[in-house]
Design a protein around this motif. Structure first.
Motif, PDB file in Angstrom:
ATOM      1  N   THR A  10     -27.368 -12.263  64.940  1.00 26.12           N
ATOM      2  CA  THR A  10     -28.180 -13.231  63.894  1.00 26.12           C
ATOM      3  C   THR A  10     -28.606 -12.671  63.179  1.00 26.12           C
ATOM      4  O   THR A  10     -28.461 -11.562  62.790  1.00 26.12           O
ATOM      5  N   LEU A  11     -27.998 -13.461  61.627  1.00 27.92           N
ATOM      6  CA  LEU A  11     -28.346 -13.335  60.631  1.00 27.92           C
ATOM      7  C   LEU A  11     -29.546 -14.023  59.628  1.00 27.92           C
ATOM      8  O   LEU A  11     -29.582 -14.610  59.951  1.00 27.92           O
ATOM      9  N   ALA A  27     -18.968 -20.530  66.703  1.00 26.21           N
ATOM     10  CA  ALA A  27     -20.213 -21.866  66.372  1.00 26.21           C
ATOM     11  C   ALA A  27     -21.045 -21.457  66.178  1.00 26.21           C
ATOM     12  O   ALA A  27     -21.898 -20.170  66.312  1.00 26.21           O
ATOM     13  N   ALA A  28     -22.270 -22.118  65.173  1.00 26.80           N
ATOM     14  CA  ALA A  28     -23.031 -21.592  64.552  1.00 26.80           C
ATOM     15  C   ALA A  28     -24.130 -22.266  64.619  1.00 26.80           C
ATOM     16  O   ALA A  28     -24.355 -23.542  64.756  1.00 26.80           O
ATOM     17  N   SER A  29     -25.612 -21.484  65.135  1.00 27.19           N
ATOM     18  CA  SER A  29     -26.930 -22.374  64.978  1.00 27.19           C
ATOM     19  C   SER A  29     -27.528 -22.044  64.186  1.00 27.19           C
ATOM     20  O   SER A  29     -27.671 -20.680  63.636  1.00 27.19           O
ATOM     21  N   PRO A  33     -37.285 -16.599  56.361  1.00 29.47           N
ATOM     22  CA  PRO A  33     -36.347 -16.427  55.879  1.00 29.47           C
ATOM     23  C   PRO A  33     -35.334 -17.952  56.819  1.00 29.47           C
ATOM     24  O   PRO A  33     -35.835 -17.870  57.985  1.00 29.47           O
ATOM     25  N   GLY A  34     -34.596 -18.374  56.433  1.00 24.91           N
ATOM     26  CA  GLY A  34     -33.666 -18.797  57.457  1.00 24.91           C
ATOM     27  C   GLY A  34     -32.779 -18.208  57.974  1.00 24.91           C
ATOM     28  O   GLY A  34     -32.612 -16.651  57.717  1.00 24.91           O
ATOM     29  N   LEU A  35     -32.073 -18.302  59.504  1.00 26.63           N
ATOM     30  CA  LEU A  35     -31.195 -17.941  60.187  1.00 26.63           C
ATOM     31  C   LEU A  35     -30.026 -18.672  60.213  1.00 26.63           C
ATOM     32  O   LEU A  35     -30.302 -19.465  60.374  1.00 26.63           O
ATOM     33  N   VAL A  36     -29.147 -17.662  60.808  1.00 26.70           N
ATOM     34  CA  VAL A  36     -28.271 -18.877  61.165  1.00 26.70           C
ATOM     35  C   VAL A  36     -27.790 -17.526  62.631  1.00 26.70           C
ATOM     36  O   VAL A  36     -27.303 -15.589  62.759  1.00 26.70           O
ATOM     37  N   SER A  41     -21.731 -10.735  56.890  1.00 26.49           N
ATOM     38  CA  SER A  41     -22.289 -11.975  55.978  1.00 26.49           C
ATOM     39  C   SER A  41     -21.944 -12.924  56.660  1.00 26.49           C
ATOM     40  O   SER A  41     -20.089 -13.064  57.449  1.00 26.49           O
ATOM     41  N   PHE A  42     -22.380 -14.153  55.655  1.00 24.81           N
ATOM     42  CA  PHE A  42     -21.907 -15.828  56.842  1.00 24.81           C
ATOM     43  C   PHE A  42     -22.069 -16.240  55.754  1.00 24.81           C
ATOM     44  O   PHE A  42     -23.139 -16.432  54.754  1.00 24.81           O
TER      45      PHE A  42
END
Length: 222
Positions: free
Chosen positions: A174-175, A153-155, A161-164, A196-197
């Motif tokens: 958290t990346l 599951a990804a939020s 910078p953006g985060l996922v 990595s994603f």
């Protein structure tokens, strides 16, 4: 999948356009940009983690977004857990966030705590997921990855910078978004190693420590 990528791309373009406008000079009104607020009074901050949040724009944004999600979830009688339990959980979360002050990397710890809480609130409340068109978060989006038992599951945090935040059966990470020649790429690491994603219009690849890239596909949700 294309709809998700298009949505995230659109939000990122809006953020970049805002940065570009800010860099081009004062607006016609010449009014200074409103300062980013926090959910507590920075003038009274004593805890080291609160002082860090007060001087870090990224953490300030995450602080306000989690509070927004929390307030929305409290209005959702169908939330899981119910509002009364959400209120209790929020206090435990605040205590856990405070402990980041003693972490070797307090900012990374705080970012992960905020991303984790945003994921929990969005996952449990339809209202938190759908209210306010100016939200900084999207998801959770559920992916099934080849070679991985269960789902991921990804939020997403749409910021700079953006985060996922990625959550699967026996782990979470958290990346941060990094420059990519194609698609959108997030990287990061924890005690286990590097992750990595990467996602584009027609592919999503998740890589865990010691495991090659796993091709993933988004799953339909209600």
């Amino acid at each position: 999948m294309k709809t998700l990528t298009a949505t995230l791309s659109y939000l990122l373009i809006c953020l970049l356009a805002t940065d570009a406008n800010a860099a081009s000079g004062p607006s016609i009104s010449d009014e200074p940009a409103a300062p980013i607020r926090t959910t507590f009074d920075c003038a009274l901050a004593k805890a080291s983690i609160e002082k860090l949040i007060c001087r870090d724009p990224q953490l300030k944004q995450m602080d306000m977004e989690v509070f927004r999600l929390y307030r929305l979830a409290l209005t959702d009688e169908r939330s899981v857990p119910p509002p009364k339990k959400i209120s209790i959980d929020q206090q435990f979360w605040v205590d856990a966030r405070s402990q980041c002050g003693a972490d070797p990397d307090p900012k990374a710890c705080a970012i992960h705590r905020y991303a984790e809480r945003a994921h929990q609130l969005r996952q449990g409340s339809t209202i938190a997921r759908t209210k306010d068109p100016y939200r900084l978060t999207e998801g959770p989006v559920v992916f099934r990855c080849a070679g991985l038992s269960g789902v991921v599951a990804a939020s997403f945090f749409m910021m700079q910078p953006g985060l996922v935040y990625l959550k699967w059966a026996n782990g979470a990470v958290t990346l941060s978004q990094v420059t990519s020649d194609s698609g959108t790429r997030y990287t990061g690491k924890d005690a286990q190693g590097s992750y990595s994603f990467w996602q584009s219009d027609d592919a999503v690849v998740f890589q865990k420590p010691g495991v090659g890239g796993m091709r993933c596909s988004a799953q339909a949700t209600d």
